[in-house]
Design a protein around this motif. Structure first.
Motif, PDB file in Angstrom:
ATOM      1  N   VAL A  38       5.321   4.677  11.998  1.00 16.47           N
ATOM      2  CA  VAL A  38       6.437   4.258  11.136  1.00 16.47           C
ATOM      3  C   VAL A  38       6.831   2.818  11.470  1.00 16.47           C
ATOM      4  O   VAL A  38       6.971   1.981  10.577  1.00 16.47           O
ATOM      5  CB  VAL A  38       7.648   5.205  11.288  1.00 16.47           C
ATOM      6  N   ARG A  39       7.004   2.522  12.757  1.00 18.45           N
ATOM      7  CA  ARG A  39       7.371   1.162  13.173  1.00 18.45           C
ATOM      8  C   ARG A  39       6.315   0.147  12.721  1.00 18.45           C
ATOM      9  O   ARG A  39       6.640  -0.928  12.226  1.00 18.45           O
ATOM     10  CB  ARG A  39       7.552   1.091  14.689  1.00 18.45           C
ATOM     11  N   ASN A  40       5.048   0.496  12.912  1.00 15.20           N
ATOM     12  CA  ASN A  40       3.959  -0.401  12.501  1.00 15.20           C
ATOM     13  C   ASN A  40       3.989  -0.653  10.991  1.00 15.20           C
ATOM     14  O   ASN A  40       3.818  -1.790  10.541  1.00 15.20           O
ATOM     15  CB  ASN A  40       2.597   0.166  12.900  1.00 15.20           C
ATOM     16  N   GLN A  41       4.198   0.411  10.220  1.00 13.99           N
ATOM     17  CA  GLN A  41       4.261   0.281   8.767  1.00 13.99           C
ATOM     18  C   GLN A  41       5.459  -0.578   8.337  1.00 13.99           C
ATOM     19  O   GLN A  41       5.336  -1.426   7.447  1.00 13.99           O
ATOM     20  CB  GLN A  41       4.357   1.662   8.102  1.00 13.99           C
ATOM     21  N   ALA A  55       4.753  -4.273   9.273  1.00 16.87           N
ATOM     22  CA  ALA A  55       3.767  -4.843   8.350  1.00 16.87           C
ATOM     23  C   ALA A  55       4.392  -5.104   6.979  1.00 16.87           C
ATOM     24  O   ALA A  55       4.147  -6.148   6.363  1.00 16.87           O
ATOM     25  CB  ALA A  55       2.562  -3.913   8.223  1.00 16.87           C
ATOM     26  N   SER A  56       5.227  -4.183   6.516  1.00 11.65           N
ATOM     27  CA  SER A  56       5.865  -4.377   5.205  1.00 11.65           C
ATOM     28  C   SER A  56       6.836  -5.546   5.244  1.00 11.65           C
ATOM     29  O   SER A  56       6.869  -6.357   4.317  1.00 11.65           O
ATOM     30  CB  SER A  56       6.571  -3.103   4.741  1.00 11.65           C
ATOM     31  N   TYR A  57       7.612  -5.674   6.318  1.00 10.04           N
ATOM     32  CA  TYR A  57       8.549  -6.801   6.439  1.00 10.04           C
ATOM     33  C   TYR A  57       7.794  -8.124   6.465  1.00 10.04           C
ATOM     34  O   TYR A  57       8.212  -9.096   5.843  1.00 10.04           O
ATOM     35  CB  TYR A  57       9.406  -6.675   7.691  1.00 10.04           C
ATOM     36  N   HIS A  58       6.677  -8.142   7.167  1.00  9.80           N
ATOM     37  CA  HIS A  58       5.881  -9.363   7.260  1.00  9.80           C
ATOM     38  C   HIS A  58       5.360  -9.764   5.872  1.00  9.80           C
ATOM     39  O   HIS A  58       5.449 -10.925   5.472  1.00  9.80           O
ATOM     40  CB  HIS A  58       4.729  -9.172   8.240  1.00  9.80           C
ATOM     41  N   LYS A  59       4.818  -8.802   5.137  1.00  8.83           N
ATOM     42  CA  LYS A  59       4.285  -9.090   3.801  1.00  8.83           C
ATOM     43  C   LYS A  59       5.391  -9.548   2.856  1.00  8.83           C
ATOM     44  O   LYS A  59       5.221 -10.511   2.107  1.00  8.83           O
ATOM     45  CB  LYS A  59       3.602  -7.849   3.217  1.00  8.83           C
ATOM     46  N   LEU A  60       6.513  -8.861   2.885  1.00  8.37           N
ATOM     47  CA  LEU A  60       7.608  -9.197   1.981  1.00  8.37           C
ATOM     48  C   LEU A  60       8.245 -10.536   2.339  1.00  8.37           C
ATOM     49  O   LEU A  60       8.600 -11.319   1.457  1.00  8.37           O
ATOM     50  CB  LEU A  60       8.673  -8.094   1.991  1.00  8.37           C
ATOM     51  N   ARG A  61       8.405 -10.793   3.629  1.00  2.79           N
ATOM     52  CA  ARG A  61       9.068 -12.020   4.082  1.00  2.79           C
ATOM     53  C   ARG A  61       8.373 -13.260   3.534  1.00  2.79           C
ATOM     54  O   ARG A  61       9.014 -14.208   3.086  1.00  2.79           O
ATOM     55  CB  ARG A  61       9.101 -12.056   5.604  1.00  2.79           C
ATOM     56  N   LYS A  62       7.048 -13.247   3.541  1.00  2.00           N
ATOM     57  CA  LYS A  62       6.289 -14.408   3.070  1.00  2.00           C
ATOM     58  C   LYS A  62       6.604 -14.705   1.607  1.00  2.00           C
ATOM     59  O   LYS A  62       6.920 -15.823   1.239  1.00  2.00           O
ATOM     60  CB  LYS A  62       4.795 -14.158   3.249  1.00  2.00           C
ATOM     61  N   HIS A  63       6.556 -13.687   0.753  1.00  6.84           N
ATOM     62  CA  HIS A  63       6.792 -13.885  -0.676  1.00  6.84           C
ATOM     63  C   HIS A  63       8.264 -14.189  -0.965  1.00  6.84           C
ATOM     64  O   HIS A  63       8.567 -15.010  -1.825  1.00  6.84           O
ATOM     65  CB  HIS A  63       6.342 -12.659  -1.467  1.00  6.84           C
ATOM     66  N   LEU A  64       9.157 -13.559  -0.247  1.00  6.25           N
ATOM     67  CA  LEU A  64      10.578 -13.775  -0.493  1.00  6.25           C
ATOM     68  C   LEU A  64      11.017 -15.152  -0.008  1.00  6.25           C
ATOM     69  O   LEU A  64      11.883 -15.778  -0.622  1.00  6.25           O
ATOM     70  CB  LEU A  64      11.409 -12.676   0.167  1.00  6.25           C
ATOM     71  N   GLN A  80      14.720   1.497   3.728  1.00  4.44           N
ATOM     72  CA  GLN A  80      15.635   0.562   3.063  1.00  4.44           C
ATOM     73  C   GLN A  80      16.510   1.217   1.994  1.00  4.44           C
ATOM     74  O   GLN A  80      17.679   0.871   1.873  1.00  4.44           O
ATOM     75  CB  GLN A  80      14.843  -0.592   2.438  1.00  4.44           C
ATOM     76  N   GLU A  81      15.938   2.116   1.235  1.00  4.09           N
ATOM     77  CA  GLU A  81      16.679   2.686   0.109  1.00  4.09           C
ATOM     78  C   GLU A  81      17.406   3.978   0.483  1.00  4.09           C
ATOM     79  O   GLU A  81      18.471   4.262  -0.043  1.00  4.09           O
ATOM     80  CB  GLU A  81      15.744   2.913  -1.074  1.00  4.09           C
ATOM     81  N   LYS A  82      16.801   4.748   1.388  1.00  2.36           N
ATOM     82  CA  LYS A  82      17.419   6.019   1.792  1.00  2.36           C
ATOM     83  C   LYS A  82      18.133   5.906   3.134  1.00  2.36           C
ATOM     84  O   LYS A  82      18.798   6.847   3.567  1.00  2.36           O
ATOM     85  CB  LYS A  82      16.363   7.133   1.878  1.00  2.36           C
ATOM     86  N   ASP A  83      17.944   4.775   3.812  1.00  2.00           N
ATOM     87  CA  ASP A  83      18.568   4.494   5.108  1.00  2.00           C
ATOM     88  C   ASP A  83      18.238   5.555   6.158  1.00  2.00           C
ATOM     89  O   ASP A  83      19.069   5.928   6.978  1.00  2.00           O
ATOM     90  CB  ASP A  83      20.088   4.339   4.943  1.00  2.00           C
ATOM     91  N   LEU A  84      16.993   6.031   6.140  1.00  2.00           N
ATOM     92  CA  LEU A  84      16.555   7.007   7.137  1.00  2.00           C
ATOM     93  C   LEU A  84      16.129   6.288   8.407  1.00  2.00           C
ATOM     94  O   LEU A  84      15.626   5.162   8.365  1.00  2.00           O
ATOM     95  CB  LEU A  84      15.388   7.841   6.606  1.00  2.00           C
ATOM     96  N   PRO A 129       0.838  -1.207   0.000  1.00  2.00           N
ATOM     97  CA  PRO A 129       0.000   0.000   0.000  1.00  2.00           C
ATOM     98  C   PRO A 129       0.877   1.264   0.000  1.00  2.00           C
ATOM     99  O   PRO A 129       2.011   1.243   0.499  1.00  2.00           O
ATOM    100  CB  PRO A 129      -0.794  -0.123   1.302  1.00  2.00           C
ATOM    101  N   GLY A 130       0.368   2.342  -0.544  1.00  2.00           N
ATOM    102  CA  GLY A 130       1.116   3.581  -0.758  1.00  2.00           C
ATOM    103  C   GLY A 130       1.980   4.060   0.396  1.00  2.00           C
ATOM    104  O   GLY A 130       3.194   4.227   0.261  1.00  2.00           O
ATOM    105  N   LYS A 131       1.370   4.311   1.556  1.00  2.00           N
ATOM    106  CA  LYS A 131       2.118   4.837   2.700  1.00  2.00           C
ATOM    107  C   LYS A 131       3.146   3.817   3.191  1.00  2.00           C
ATOM    108  O   LYS A 131       4.288   4.166   3.516  1.00  2.00           O
ATOM    109  CB  LYS A 131       1.156   5.223   3.830  1.00  2.00           C
ATOM    110  N   MET A 132       2.751   2.546   3.227  1.00  2.00           N
ATOM    111  CA  MET A 132       3.653   1.495   3.680  1.00  2.00           C
ATOM    112  C   MET A 132       4.867   1.399   2.749  1.00  2.00           C
ATOM    113  O   MET A 132       6.003   1.283   3.188  1.00  2.00           O
ATOM    114  CB  MET A 132       2.917   0.149   3.718  1.00  2.00           C
ATOM    115  N   GLN A 133       4.617   1.487   1.450  1.00  2.00           N
ATOM    116  CA  GLN A 133       5.700   1.433   0.468  1.00  2.00           C
ATOM    117  C   GLN A 133       6.643   2.627   0.652  1.00  2.00           C
ATOM    118  O   GLN A 133       7.863   2.467   0.611  1.00  2.00           O
ATOM    119  CB  GLN A 133       5.112   1.434  -0.952  1.00  2.00           C
ATOM    120  N   GLN A 134       6.058   3.774   0.881  1.00  7.07           N
ATOM    121  CA  GLN A 134       6.859   4.983   1.068  1.00  7.07           C
ATOM    122  C   GLN A 134       7.750   4.846   2.303  1.00  7.07           C
ATOM    123  O   GLN A 134       8.946   5.152   2.248  1.00  7.07           O
ATOM    124  CB  GLN A 134       5.927   6.197   1.197  1.00  7.07           C
ATOM    125  N   VAL A 135       7.185   4.390   3.399  1.00  6.54           N
ATOM    126  CA  VAL A 135       7.955   4.202   4.637  1.00  6.54           C
ATOM    127  C   VAL A 135       9.059   3.164   4.409  1.00  6.54           C
ATOM    128  O   VAL A 135      10.217   3.374   4.786  1.00  6.54           O
ATOM    129  CB  VAL A 135       7.024   3.774   5.799  1.00  6.54           C
TER     130      VAL A 135
END
Length: 192
Positions: A164-167, A170-179, A144-148, A133-139
């Motif tokens: 931010v932590r929640n996003q 959630a993103s790590y959880h979603k990505l981990r499954k597919h990866l 990961q890419e800007k190392d903020l 989702p948009g905000k999650m992808q942005q966070v």
């Protein structure tokens, strides 16, 4: 018949019937190979021992439900590779080990993949990030890419640090499954 004369398939069938001696034979047959593999990637004797022990304990505890489609050797090798990845993932979250991972462990892991597999995995990662989702992808991209830091992302996007932590979680959880599925596929294909 001595255990060294039994095939892996024979021993595995006995293990599935709760034969502890057959399991011990398999353990002794594969322990050193798996340990050396894990040690070469993790560069830590303790971590390598833990990885192999976890794999073997899991093998015993799930013996009734595990279905091995390949050879036992290929299955164990893939299981150790997966545990090495999990170990690297956990270690990468530890700030002090991040640079060590980038310099020593990750190049060794990536080297087992051929360039086509590596490119495919990178494409899978990018596709999965793009599906967030948009905000999650942005966070995720800012982290990961800007190392903020979480604090910097919070200020930049005008959201709370907890959001931010929640996003991120959630993103790590979603990505981990597919990866995880993609990595296991790459590992199995590598050893067919």
């Amino acid at each position: 018949m001595r255990s060294s004369e039994h095939t892996d398939s024979d021993l595995w069938l006995q293990v599935q019937q709760d034969d502890g001696l057959a399991f011990k034979s398999l353990f002794e047959r594969y322990w050193e190979k798996l340990y050396v593999y894990a040690l070469n990637r993790l560069k830590s004797e303790t971590d390598a021992q833990d990885v192999v022990q976890d794999v073997m304990i899991n093998l015993w505890s799930r013996r009734a439900t595990i279905s091995i489609e390949t050879s036992l050797a290929a299955y164990l090798h893939a299981a150790v590779q997966y545990e090495v990845l999990a170990n690297v993932s956990k270690a990468s979250k530890t700030a002090g080990r991040k640079q060590e991972l980038e310099k020593t462990i990750l190049p060794g892991f990536v080297s087992f993949l051929d360039p086509v597999q590596l490119k495919e995995l990178q494409a899978i990662v990018e596709a999965e990030v793009a599906r967030l989702p948009g905000k999650m992808q942005q966070v995720y991209r800012l982290r990961q890419e800007k190392d903020l830091s979480v604090k910097e992302i919070s200020r930049l996007l005008d959201i709370s640090e907890q959001t931010v932590r929640n996003q991120l979680n959630a993103s790590y959880h979603k990505l981990r499954k597919h990866l995880r599925e993609a990595m296991l596929t790459a590992i199995f294909i590598q050893h067919l």
